[in-house]
Design a protein around this motif. Structure first.
Motif, PDB file in Angstrom:
ATOM      1  N   ASP A 167     -23.226  15.615  33.419  1.00  0.00           N
ATOM      2  CA  ASP A 167     -23.949  14.348  33.360  1.00  0.00           C
ATOM      3  C   ASP A 167     -25.452  14.532  33.239  1.00  0.00           C
ATOM      4  O   ASP A 167     -26.172  13.610  32.851  1.00  0.00           O
ATOM      5  CB  ASP A 167     -23.644  13.497  34.600  1.00  0.00           C
ATOM      6  CG  ASP A 167     -22.227  12.937  34.573  1.00  0.00           C
ATOM      7  OD1 ASP A 167     -21.601  12.991  33.496  1.00  0.00           O
ATOM      8  OD2 ASP A 167     -21.752  12.473  35.620  1.00  0.00           O
ATOM      9  N   THR A 170     -28.573  16.280  28.095  1.00  0.00           N
ATOM     10  CA  THR A 170     -29.012  15.256  27.156  1.00  0.00           C
ATOM     11  C   THR A 170     -28.041  15.179  25.984  1.00  0.00           C
ATOM     12  O   THR A 170     -27.245  16.109  25.756  1.00  0.00           O
ATOM     13  CB  THR A 170     -30.416  15.560  26.624  1.00  0.00           C
ATOM     14  OG1 THR A 170     -30.356  16.766  25.833  1.00  0.00           O
ATOM     15  CG2 THR A 170     -31.404  15.760  27.764  1.00  0.00           C
ATOM     16  N   GLU A 171     -28.118  14.105  25.220  1.00  0.00           N
ATOM     17  CA  GLU A 171     -27.257  13.953  24.054  1.00  0.00           C
ATOM     18  C   GLU A 171     -27.546  15.051  23.032  1.00  0.00           C
ATOM     19  O   GLU A 171     -26.633  15.570  22.375  1.00  0.00           O
ATOM     20  CB  GLU A 171     -27.469  12.572  23.423  1.00  0.00           C
ATOM     21  CG  GLU A 171     -26.507  12.252  22.278  1.00  0.00           C
ATOM     22  CD  GLU A 171     -25.047  12.187  22.746  1.00  0.00           C
ATOM     23  OE1 GLU A 171     -24.162  12.336  21.875  1.00  0.00           O
ATOM     24  OE2 GLU A 171     -24.798  11.991  23.957  1.00  0.00           O
ATOM     25  N   GLU A 172     -28.821  15.421  22.913  1.00  0.00           N
ATOM     26  CA  GLU A 172     -29.187  16.483  21.974  1.00  0.00           C
ATOM     27  C   GLU A 172     -28.533  17.806  22.364  1.00  0.00           C
ATOM     28  O   GLU A 172     -28.028  18.543  21.513  1.00  0.00           O
ATOM     29  CB  GLU A 172     -30.705  16.655  21.950  1.00  0.00           C
ATOM     30  CG  GLU A 172     -31.195  17.722  20.970  1.00  0.00           C
ATOM     31  CD  GLU A 172     -32.700  17.880  20.984  1.00  0.00           C
ATOM     32  OE1 GLU A 172     -33.204  18.696  20.188  1.00  0.00           O
ATOM     33  OE2 GLU A 172     -33.372  17.203  21.791  1.00  0.00           O
ATOM     34  N   GLN A 173     -28.524  18.104  23.664  1.00  0.00           N
ATOM     35  CA  GLN A 173     -27.893  19.333  24.136  1.00  0.00           C
ATOM     36  C   GLN A 173     -26.388  19.299  23.907  1.00  0.00           C
ATOM     37  O   GLN A 173     -25.781  20.291  23.500  1.00  0.00           O
ATOM     38  CB  GLN A 173     -28.205  19.543  25.619  1.00  0.00           C
ATOM     39  CG  GLN A 173     -29.665  19.886  25.877  1.00  0.00           C
ATOM     40  CD  GLN A 173     -30.026  19.774  27.345  1.00  0.00           C
ATOM     41  OE1 GLN A 173     -29.289  19.172  28.127  1.00  0.00           O
ATOM     42  NE2 GLN A 173     -31.161  20.342  27.721  1.00  0.00           N
ATOM     43  N   LEU A 174     -25.769  18.155  24.160  1.00  0.00           N
ATOM     44  CA  LEU A 174     -24.323  18.031  23.989  1.00  0.00           C
ATOM     45  C   LEU A 174     -23.900  18.164  22.531  1.00  0.00           C
ATOM     46  O   LEU A 174     -22.798  18.633  22.240  1.00  0.00           O
ATOM     47  CB  LEU A 174     -23.841  16.689  24.542  1.00  0.00           C
ATOM     48  CG  LEU A 174     -23.819  16.559  26.070  1.00  0.00           C
ATOM     49  CD1 LEU A 174     -23.539  15.124  26.471  1.00  0.00           C
ATOM     50  CD2 LEU A 174     -22.770  17.489  26.678  1.00  0.00           C
ATOM     51  N   GLN A 175     -24.764  17.743  21.605  1.00  0.00           N
ATOM     52  CA  GLN A 175     -24.410  17.770  20.189  1.00  0.00           C
ATOM     53  C   GLN A 175     -24.861  19.051  19.493  1.00  0.00           C
ATOM     54  O   GLN A 175     -24.590  19.234  18.301  1.00  0.00           O
ATOM     55  CB  GLN A 175     -25.003  16.556  19.464  1.00  0.00           C
ATOM     56  CG  GLN A 175     -24.493  15.220  19.967  1.00  0.00           C
ATOM     57  CD  GLN A 175     -22.969  15.161  20.029  1.00  0.00           C
ATOM     58  OE1 GLN A 175     -22.279  15.621  19.116  1.00  0.00           O
ATOM     59  NE2 GLN A 175     -22.440  14.598  21.122  1.00  0.00           N
ATOM     60  N   SER A 218     -19.712  21.382  18.527  1.00  0.00           N
ATOM     61  CA  SER A 218     -20.736  20.943  19.476  1.00  0.00           C
ATOM     62  C   SER A 218     -20.383  21.378  20.895  1.00  0.00           C
ATOM     63  O   SER A 218     -19.215  21.612  21.227  1.00  0.00           O
ATOM     64  CB  SER A 218     -20.882  19.420  19.426  1.00  0.00           C
ATOM     65  OG  SER A 218     -19.710  18.798  19.930  1.00  0.00           O
ATOM     66  N   GLU A 220     -20.403  19.534  23.419  1.00  0.00           N
ATOM     67  CA  GLU A 220     -19.559  18.493  24.005  1.00  0.00           C
ATOM     68  C   GLU A 220     -18.076  18.789  23.761  1.00  0.00           C
ATOM     69  O   GLU A 220     -17.250  18.666  24.671  1.00  0.00           O
ATOM     70  CB  GLU A 220     -19.928  17.135  23.415  1.00  0.00           C
ATOM     71  CG  GLU A 220     -19.156  15.972  24.011  1.00  0.00           C
ATOM     72  CD  GLU A 220     -19.615  14.644  23.438  1.00  0.00           C
ATOM     73  OE1 GLU A 220     -19.691  13.669  24.199  1.00  0.00           O
ATOM     74  OE2 GLU A 220     -19.904  14.585  22.226  1.00  0.00           O
TER      75      GLU A 220
END
Length: 266
Positions: A167, A170-175, A218, A220
């Motif tokens: 959680d 960040t979205e950038e890290q997850l993608q 990714s 994620e």
């Protein structure tokens, strides 16, 4: 710089916890680069001297260990004793190896009476470390041998959840995408991965015999795959993994300071 360090720390903790949790929940074994055998030459009748036979053979990337391309020509072995077991030999050594040929040696130890003790070896072939272990439980004149820590004495895993770390990403890290190798021997695992990334092409086949696939995905999706107990290893470990940090540190000239890390590389 402090922001970069915090980012690396969070990613390292998240992936470390993910790996630990997958192991606790029954994850398949991590990738190996050697076949190995480690057991007593003869079962002892009580505490005292014990000879262990260590044998290993490099695996083959394409057709198995018997023929073809060998993924390493030299193996490093490191030895760590556990609790009160005594060992007086070399703790680190290297040996030349050949594909399809077993290398063997004998390791002599002394096991204590009325105790649980062991010896753990790390056999490093290429970039992959292969752990093997031998544990002994002595009770009076009875000796029991285990190839791993006896289950009744396993340490209690930390009570933490993957979500508490994921959680924080960040979205950038997850993608961010990474190249990985997946073990998809089980049809259910293959079906799950294709549900995430679409049908895998023949070009994704890394080792047809072992059902290994190589592709980019990714972080994620990597997390989802690891949560479903599918073996997944990085081709080039990122800096925030323990393997990535070890690779970076080993590349630094002795006595020099680490190179500054940029946000882009992070």
């Amino acid at each position: 710089m402090s922001k970069v360090i915090r980012t690396l720390t969070v990613l390292s903790l998240a992936f470390g916890l993910l790996t630990m949790s997958a192991s606790v929940l029954g994850k398949t074994s991590p990738p190996r680069s050697v076949h190995s055998k480690f057991a007593p030459v003869k079962m002892p009748k009580g505490a005292g001297s014990v000879s262990l036979d260590l044998a290993f053979m490099p695996m083959n990337r394409k057709t198995g260990p018997e023929t073809g391309f060998c993924i390493c020509k030299e193996v490093e072995v490191r030895v760590v004793t556990i609790d009160n077991l005594q060992y007086f030999g070399d703790t680190v050594w290297t040996t030349k190896v050949d594909s399809g040929a077993w290398s063997s040696t004998t390791i002599d130890v002394i096991i204590p009476p009325n105790d649980i003790s062991g010896i753990r070896l790390t056999i490093k072939c290429g970039r992959i470390s292969n752990p093997v272990a031998a544990y002994f439980v002595t009770t009076g004149d009875t000796v029991e041998f285990y190839p791993g820590r006896p289950s009744a004495h396993e340490p209690t895993p930390p009570r933490r959840t993957i979500a508490s770390f994921v959680d924080t990403l960040t979205e950038e890290q997850l993608q961010t995408k990474y190249e990985v190798v997946l073990d998809l021997k089980e049809s259910a695992h293959l079906k799950f991965v294709e549900g995430l990334v679409g049908q895998l092409a023949d070009s994704n086949i890394f080792d047809a015999k072992q059902s290994y696939y190589r592709l980019w995905m990714s972080l994620e999706k990597i997390i989802e795959i690891r949560k479903n107990h599918i073996e997944c290893g990085f081709v080039d470990p990122p800096l925030w993994t323990p393997e990535g940090r070890a690779k970076r540190d080993s590349a630094q000239p002795r006595g020099s300071l680490p190179n500054p890390e940029s946000k882009t590389s992070t």
